[in-house]
Motif scaffolding. Structure first.
Motif, short mmCIF file in Angstrom:
data_model
loop_
_atom_site.label_atom_id
_atom_site.label_comp_id
_atom_site.label_asym_id
_atom_site.label_seq_id
_atom_site.Cartn_x
_atom_site.Cartn_y
_atom_site.Cartn_z
N MET A 93 -11.69 11.63 40.69
CA MET A 93 -10.54 11.51 42.01
C MET A 93 -9.64 10.20 41.70
O MET A 93 -8.76 9.94 41.49
CB MET A 93 -11.32 11.46 43.20
CG MET A 93 -10.94 12.82 43.82
SD MET A 93 -9.92 14.41 44.22
CE MET A 93 -9.07 13.18 45.14
N ARG A 94 -10.76 9.04 41.05
CA ARG A 94 -10.12 7.83 40.29
C ARG A 94 -9.68 8.13 39.76
O ARG A 94 -8.08 7.62 39.68
CB ARG A 94 -10.90 6.58 40.59
CG ARG A 94 -11.19 5.90 40.42
CD ARG A 94 -12.05 4.21 40.23
NE ARG A 94 -12.01 3.24 39.73
CZ ARG A 94 -12.57 2.31 39.71
NH1 ARG A 94 -14.02 2.34 40.09
NH2 ARG A 94 -12.32 0.95 39.83
N PHE A 95 -9.67 8.35 38.67
CA PHE A 95 -8.84 8.33 37.26
C PHE A 95 -8.07 9.35 36.80
O PHE A 95 -7.47 9.43 35.74
CB PHE A 95 -10.34 8.03 36.04
CG PHE A 95 -11.04 6.56 36.00
CD1 PHE A 95 -10.65 5.49 36.27
CD2 PHE A 95 -12.39 7.31 37.13
CE1 PHE A 95 -10.73 4.37 36.87
CE2 PHE A 95 -13.10 5.56 36.82
CZ PHE A 95 -12.63 4.86 37.31
N PHE A 96 -8.34 10.66 37.65
CA PHE A 96 -6.86 12.11 37.26
C PHE A 96 -6.75 12.21 37.95
O PHE A 96 -6.11 13.76 38.22
CB PHE A 96 -7.58 12.71 36.25
CG PHE A 96 -8.44 12.05 35.17
CD1 PHE A 96 -8.06 11.94 33.93
CD2 PHE A 96 -10.23 11.04 35.37
CE1 PHE A 96 -8.18 11.33 32.75
CE2 PHE A 96 -10.62 10.94 34.07
CZ PHE A 96 -9.47 10.68 32.56
N THR A 97 -6.40 11.16 39.58
CA THR A 97 -5.13 12.21 39.87
C THR A 97 -3.79 10.64 40.56
O THR A 97 -3.77 9.86 40.12
CB THR A 97 -5.40 11.83 42.00
OG1 THR A 97 -6.03 11.68 42.14
CG2 THR A 97 -6.97 12.85 41.90
N GLU A 134 -3.84 4.71 42.55
CA GLU A 134 -3.31 3.36 40.74
C GLU A 134 -4.72 2.83 39.90
O GLU A 134 -3.85 2.26 39.05
CB GLU A 134 -4.02 1.60 42.22
CG GLU A 134 -3.06 1.79 43.47
CD GLU A 134 -1.71 1.55 42.64
OE1 GLU A 134 -1.56 0.32 41.81
OE2 GLU A 134 -0.86 2.20 43.96
N ASP A 135 -5.63 3.62 39.63
CA ASP A 135 -6.74 3.42 38.65
C ASP A 135 -6.15 4.85 37.79
O ASP A 135 -7.71 4.77 36.64
CB ASP A 135 -8.21 3.66 38.89
CG ASP A 135 -8.40 2.21 40.97
OD1 ASP A 135 -7.64 1.22 39.19
OD2 ASP A 135 -8.86 2.35 40.75
N ALA A 146 5.26 3.57 28.77
CA ALA A 146 5.01 2.54 29.75
C ALA A 146 3.79 2.59 30.15
O ALA A 146 3.22 1.31 30.59
CB ALA A 146 6.36 2.57 30.10
N ALA A 147 3.25 3.68 30.37
CA ALA A 147 1.62 4.09 31.17
C ALA A 147 0.72 3.19 31.13
O ALA A 147 -0.34 2.62 30.85
CB ALA A 147 1.87 5.24 32.08
N GLY A 204 7.91 -2.63 34.39
CA GLY A 204 7.65 -4.21 35.08
C GLY A 204 6.33 -4.59 35.22
O GLY A 204 6.08 -5.59 36.05
N GLY A 205 5.82 -3.34 35.22
CA GLY A 205 4.17 -4.20 36.42
C GLY A 205 2.93 -5.33 35.59
O GLY A 205 2.96 -5.89 36.89
#
Length: 333
Positions: free
Chosen positions: A87-91, A95-96, A138-139, A172-173
């Protein structure tokens, strides 16, 4: 004869076992690509997912069974629920999230590497279409830049720049995060992808930074901007998009834009640098598979090009050693 057959089977077994780590990566990629972990976040059965989204049931069930075996999914009766890690890393909304890294590997790198036999035989390389993967590149660049951020921030705090330029700024982040940390200065991002510049401009408005951070859709070599304006110029994950014989011209151009006491901060993979040789070899193989992409730079090549442009290497900090990523700082001689 029996010993030879046994050794053959043992060797085959070892090669198969080397592929085991691939399975969790594949499962996470599929889950991220379809945002399945988010869809399952409240708990759903296979039948419910098929009914709501129209997916092919047997394929979905196979993916789910694999997820349960791996611990990516938990099963309670017929209900499937993702683990906290997935849920944290692959949704996609997290933000993570790091799923774009897997998209880059599965959709960009692996197809190119699988085409190596044909390309070697036919003497024909592929063509990389940056517009198709601008957001993904970019990501993934942002993940590396996050590791380099403390090094760049230290340079900022030491220099107290009035003008900062990020060449190849992506969405741009990174430059906006720096702008938030610093009390003064104007921050400028430039990129040749209109898609990511549009996203960056929208983010600047959303974050209330549109007066402090400006974004331009332009080629740095053709961009009309005053010389000696910028106190810090950043180039992140950029140099391997320039042919080796044009990197010197890029350093010349950046030196023109740099103020007298300014610094250039380069975050880049270095080819076959000690500690990250495997990753850099694989990454370089992808780059070489495209006629419009170029080999990774070597450290000695960058130092030479910088010196020709009147710049000297001040420092070199490790960003991701096993990935051969480094943060290099140059200043005018």
């Amino acid at each position: 004869m029996m010993i030879a057959e046994y050794r053959k089977m043992w060797e085959a077994r070892n090669w198969m076992k080397r592929n085991e780590p691939f399975l969790p990566t594949w499962h996470a990629y599929v889950g991220y690509r379809l945002d399945l972990f988010e869809k399952l976040s409240g708990g759903m059965s296979i039948e419910q997912v098929v009914s709501e989204y129209g997916y092919e049931e047997n394929l979905l069930r196979s993916w789910a069974d694999t997820g349960v075996v791996l611990g990516h999914l938990k099963q309670n009766g017929d209900q499937l629920v993702p683990s906290k890690q997935m849920m944290r890393f692959f949704t996609q909304k997290s933000e993570d999230a790091i799923g774009e890294l897997l998209k880059e590997m599965f959709e960009m790198h692996m197809p190119a590497l699988m085409n190596y036999p044909d390309m070697i035989e036919t003497n024909r390389k592929g063509h990389f279409n940056g517009d198709d993967f601008g957001k993904t590149v970019a990501a993934t660049s942002a993940l590396i830049e996050k590791r380099a951020f403390p090094h760049v921030l230290n340079e900022m705090q030491f220099r107290h720049p009035r003008w900062v330029l990020d060449i190849g700024c992506g969405t741009g982040g990174y430059i906006m995060k720096l702008a938030r940390k610093m009390n003064r200065g104007t921050y400028v991002g430039v990129d040749i992808s209109k898609e990511v510049i549009d996203i960056a401009r929208a983010k600047a408005v959303q974050w209330g930074l549109e007066q402090k951070v400006k974004f331009f859709y332009a080629d740095i070599n053709e961009w009309n901007v005053p010389e000696s304006l910028f106190d810090i110029v950043m180039m992140n994950n950029l140099l391997h998009y320039y042919a080796p014989d044009t990197r010197g011209d890029l350093f010349d151009r950046v030196a023109e834009l740099l103020s007298e006491k300014g610094s250039i901060v380069v975050t880049t993979p270095l080819y076959l640098e000690k500690g990250g040789q495997r990753f850099s070899a694989a990454f370089n193989s992808f780059m070489e598979a495209h006629k419009n992409l170029y080999p990774l730079p070597k450290r000695e090549e960058l130092v030479r090009d910088a010196e020709t442009a009147g710049l000297k290497l001040k420092s070199m900090k490790t960003v991701v050693k096993e990935g051969s990523w480094y943060c290099m700082s140059f200043s005018k001689k």
